[in-house]
Design an enzyme around this catalytic site. Structure first.
Site, PDB file in Angstrom:
ATOM      1  N   HIS A 157      49.677  29.298  30.438  1.00 35.80           N
ATOM      2  CA  HIS A 157      48.312  29.106  30.924  1.00 35.80           C
ATOM      3  C   HIS A 157      47.577  30.451  30.905  1.00 35.80           C
ATOM      4  CE1 HIS A 157      44.851  28.112  33.192  1.00 35.80           C
ATOM      5  NE2 HIS A 157      45.268  28.612  34.343  1.00 35.80           N
TER       6      HIS A 157
ATOM      7  N   ASN B 292      39.812  32.257  32.322  1.00 32.68           N
ATOM      8  CA  ASN B 292      40.624  31.113  32.716  1.00 32.68           C
ATOM      9  C   ASN B 292      39.781  29.841  32.601  1.00 32.68           C
ATOM     10  OD1 ASN B 292      42.063  29.139  34.040  1.00 32.68           O
ATOM     11  ND2 ASN B 292      42.493  30.373  35.868  1.00 32.68           N
TER      12      ASN B 292
ATOM     13  N   CYS C 161      44.837  23.271  36.422  1.00 33.70           N
ATOM     14  CA  CYS C 161      45.137  24.000  35.176  1.00 33.70           C
ATOM     15  C   CYS C 161      46.297  23.402  34.400  1.00 33.70           C
ATOM     16  CB  CYS C 161      45.411  25.466  35.491  1.00 33.70           C
ATOM     17  SG  CYS C 161      44.047  26.216  36.375  1.00 33.70           S
TER      18      CYS C 161
HETATM   19  N1  ACO Z   1      35.869  43.847  41.184  1.00 36.33           N
HETATM   20  C1  ACO Z   1      36.190  44.916  41.942  1.00 36.33           C
HETATM   21  N2  ACO Z   1      36.980  44.842  43.021  1.00 36.33           N
HETATM   22  C2  ACO Z   1      37.478  43.612  43.329  1.00 36.33           C
HETATM   23  C3  ACO Z   1      37.161  42.460  42.577  1.00 36.33           C
HETATM   24  C4  ACO Z   1      36.320  42.621  41.472  1.00 36.33           C
HETATM   25  N3  ACO Z   1      35.962  41.590  40.679  1.00 36.33           N
HETATM   26  N4  ACO Z   1      37.781  41.422  43.139  1.00 36.33           N
HETATM   27  C5  ACO Z   1      38.477  41.868  44.196  1.00 36.33           C
HETATM   28  N5  ACO Z   1      38.271  43.203  44.317  1.00 36.33           N
HETATM   29  C6  ACO Z   1      38.814  44.106  45.306  1.00 36.33           C
HETATM   30  C7  ACO Z   1      39.223  43.390  46.579  1.00 36.33           C
HETATM   31  O1  ACO Z   1      38.102  43.253  47.434  1.00 36.33           O
HETATM   32  C8  ACO Z   1      40.238  44.355  47.149  1.00 36.33           C
HETATM   33  O2  ACO Z   1      39.573  45.409  47.777  1.00 36.33           O
HETATM   34  P1  ACO Z   1      40.159  46.004  49.155  1.00 36.33           P
HETATM   35  O3  ACO Z   1      41.524  46.538  48.792  1.00 36.33           O
HETATM   36  O4  ACO Z   1      39.151  47.049  49.481  1.00 36.33           O
HETATM   37  O5  ACO Z   1      40.208  44.864  50.086  1.00 36.33           O
HETATM   38  C9  ACO Z   1      40.920  44.933  45.911  1.00 36.33           C
HETATM   39  O6  ACO Z   1      40.021  44.660  44.812  1.00 36.33           O
HETATM   40  C10 ACO Z   1      42.251  44.305  45.603  1.00 36.33           C
HETATM   41  O7  ACO Z   1      42.116  42.890  45.683  1.00 36.33           O
HETATM   42  P2  ACO Z   1      43.343  41.953  45.387  1.00 36.33           P
HETATM   43  O8  ACO Z   1      42.902  40.527  45.522  1.00 36.33           O
HETATM   44  O9  ACO Z   1      44.529  42.371  46.163  1.00 36.33           O
HETATM   45  O10 ACO Z   1      43.585  42.313  43.860  1.00 36.33           O
HETATM   46  P3  ACO Z   1      44.767  41.857  42.938  1.00 36.33           P
HETATM   47  O11 ACO Z   1      45.387  43.007  42.306  1.00 36.33           O
HETATM   48  O12 ACO Z   1      45.643  40.856  43.600  1.00 36.33           O
HETATM   49  O13 ACO Z   1      43.981  41.097  41.781  1.00 36.33           O
HETATM   50  C11 ACO Z   1      43.442  38.881  41.117  1.00 36.33           C
HETATM   51  C12 ACO Z   1      43.179  39.977  42.102  1.00 36.33           C
HETATM   52  C13 ACO Z   1      43.029  39.335  39.738  1.00 36.33           C
HETATM   53  C14 ACO Z   1      42.623  37.651  41.508  1.00 36.33           C
HETATM   54  C15 ACO Z   1      44.938  38.544  41.131  1.00 36.33           C
HETATM   55  O14 ACO Z   1      45.391  38.327  42.448  1.00 36.33           O
HETATM   56  C16 ACO Z   1      45.236  37.335  40.325  1.00 36.33           C
HETATM   57  O15 ACO Z   1      45.082  37.331  39.131  1.00 36.33           O
HETATM   58  N6  ACO Z   1      45.748  36.280  40.960  1.00 36.33           N
HETATM   59  C17 ACO Z   1      46.015  35.060  40.278  1.00 36.33           C
HETATM   60  C18 ACO Z   1      44.755  34.349  40.157  1.00 36.33           C
HETATM   61  C19 ACO Z   1      44.840  33.321  39.113  1.00 36.33           C
HETATM   62  O16 ACO Z   1      45.236  33.568  38.008  1.00 36.33           O
HETATM   63  N7  ACO Z   1      44.431  32.151  39.506  1.00 36.33           N
HETATM   64  C20 ACO Z   1      44.399  31.097  38.669  1.00 36.33           C
HETATM   65  C21 ACO Z   1      45.777  30.533  38.424  1.00 36.33           C
HETATM   66  S1  ACO Z   1      45.826  28.869  38.708  1.00 36.33           S
HETATM   67  C22 ACO Z   1      44.494  28.333  37.975  1.00 36.33           C
HETATM   68  O17 ACO Z   1      44.207  28.754  36.902  1.00 36.33           O
HETATM   69  C23 ACO Z   1      43.630  27.401  38.688  1.00 36.33           C
END
Ligand code: ACO
Length: 326
Positions: A253, A283, A111
């Protein structure tokens, strides 16, 4: 000023996949996706490859700069989803622009590819003041998204952003004031597309596994992304004796609205100076800030005479900041 962005362009595929469309594919909801990421829709390529998207963005950037493809001396394609492992995607973009001859190379900083490429372009123009460097950040992430994995498939989109970089001011004449680019490979395993590389080769006939697709520890990525982008932006501002009042706009980003807002808050930026279009594109990895820059230039978001700070974060991890003078 050591180099200038003379034109910018973007391209996104026509097909749009909304959160409601994704509700049909995996167990998710529009409400979950919007609350956790801000994303409402993403553009997805259908039959177009990375170099197609890149060539379209490149044409727009050249037109914006008042140049033609024949003026280009170097092509850099920032991507982590190339057309193929080999040949590189930059040569295919050059070919689609009708070009033979320019140095053409891919750059993979995930990214952070766009700002790593801007800095590389700046170095090339320092070596050759006549150089016209086409920076193209293009991704078809949908080709490496596991559409059965709800934790990742809701996050990504396809698109391309391009810029023309020269040593002399012309066209938009956006000055590249400074760049700080960093990395830390200790975090490599937190965000990967492993399968098919030399660390995870596939044998003929072997079906691809989950590792062929994007795999991510979202929570850890989130924390390090906020910390790293905030830190590098603070150091960039300090290095130039600037405060947030000296910035016209801040472009992070476009991965997740919560990350963007968290960095903006830590830097004490007012909300109106924090750019966001992740809602409409998801993204798009390397293309993200390139698309943001082109969109903001086209709609007048970046006022002439103001400074704009770009920051990115991606797999590796790689991150950095670029200070621009409009
Ligand atoms: N829909 C519904 N539920 C979901 C989904 C979805 N799409 N995805 C995950 N869940 C559930 C999980 O299974 C979990 O359930 P559980 O508690 O029963 O186990 C719950 O939601 C919480 O999951 P988390 O992963 O803890 O959710 P979080 O609040 O951390 O959000 C997210 C997840 C959006 C991916 C967040 O961690 C994030 O944005 N991280 C950064 C990711 C990113 O931006 N990456 C790219 C940056 S670098 C690059 O661009 C290459």
């Amino acid at each position: 000023m050591t180099a200038y962005i003379c034109g910018v362009g973007l391209y996104t595929p026509e097909h749009i996949v909304t959160n409601h469309d994704l509700e049909e594919r995996v167990e998710t909801s529009d409400e979950w996706i919007v609350t956790r990421t801000g994303i409402r829709q993403r553009h997805i390529a259908q039959g177009e490859v990375t170099s197609d998207l890149g060539a379209q963005a490149a044409r727009a950037a050249l037109a914006d700069a008042g140049l033609t493809a024949a003026d280009v001396t170097h092509v850099i394609c920032a991507t982590c989803t190339p057309d193929s492992y080999c040949p590189n995607t930059a040569t295919q973009i050059a070919h689609k622009l009708g070009l033979t001859g320019p140095m053409a190379m891919d750059l993979n900083a995930a990214c952070s590819g766009y700002i790593y490429s801007l800095q590389t372009a700046r170095a090339l123009t320092a070596l050759d003041p006549e150089a016209v460097v086409l920076v193209v950040a293009a991704e078809v992430l949908s080709s490496r998204v596991n559409w059965t994995d709800r934790a990742t498939c809701v996050l990504f989109g396809d698109g391309a952003g391009a810029a023309v970089v020269r040593a002399q001011a012309s066209g938009r004449a956006i000055g590249i004031v400074d760049a700080m680019l960093e990395s830390d490979g200790r975090y490599g395993e937190l965000l990967t597309i492993l399968g098919g590389g030399s660390a995870r080769p596939y044998a003929p006939g072997e079906p691809v596994g989950d590792d062929f697709f994007i795999q991510m520890n979202g929570r850890e990525v989130f924390k390090v992304a906020v910390r790293s982008m905030t830190d590098v932006c603070r150091r960039m501002l300090e290095r130039h004796g600037l405060g947030v009042d000296d910035l016209g706009m801040f472009v992070a980003h476009q991965a997740n609205l919560r990350i963007i807002e968290a960095v903006g808050k830590k830097l004490d930026l007012p909300a109106e100076k924090v750019f966001a279009n992740v809602q409409r594109y998801g993204n798009t990895s390397a293309a993200s800030v390139g698309i943001a820059l082109a969109e903001g230039c086209a709609d007048g978001t970046f006022a002439p005479g103001r400074r704009v700070l770009l920051t990115t974060f991606g797999a590796g991890f790689t991150w950095g900041a670029v200070l621009l003078q409009f």
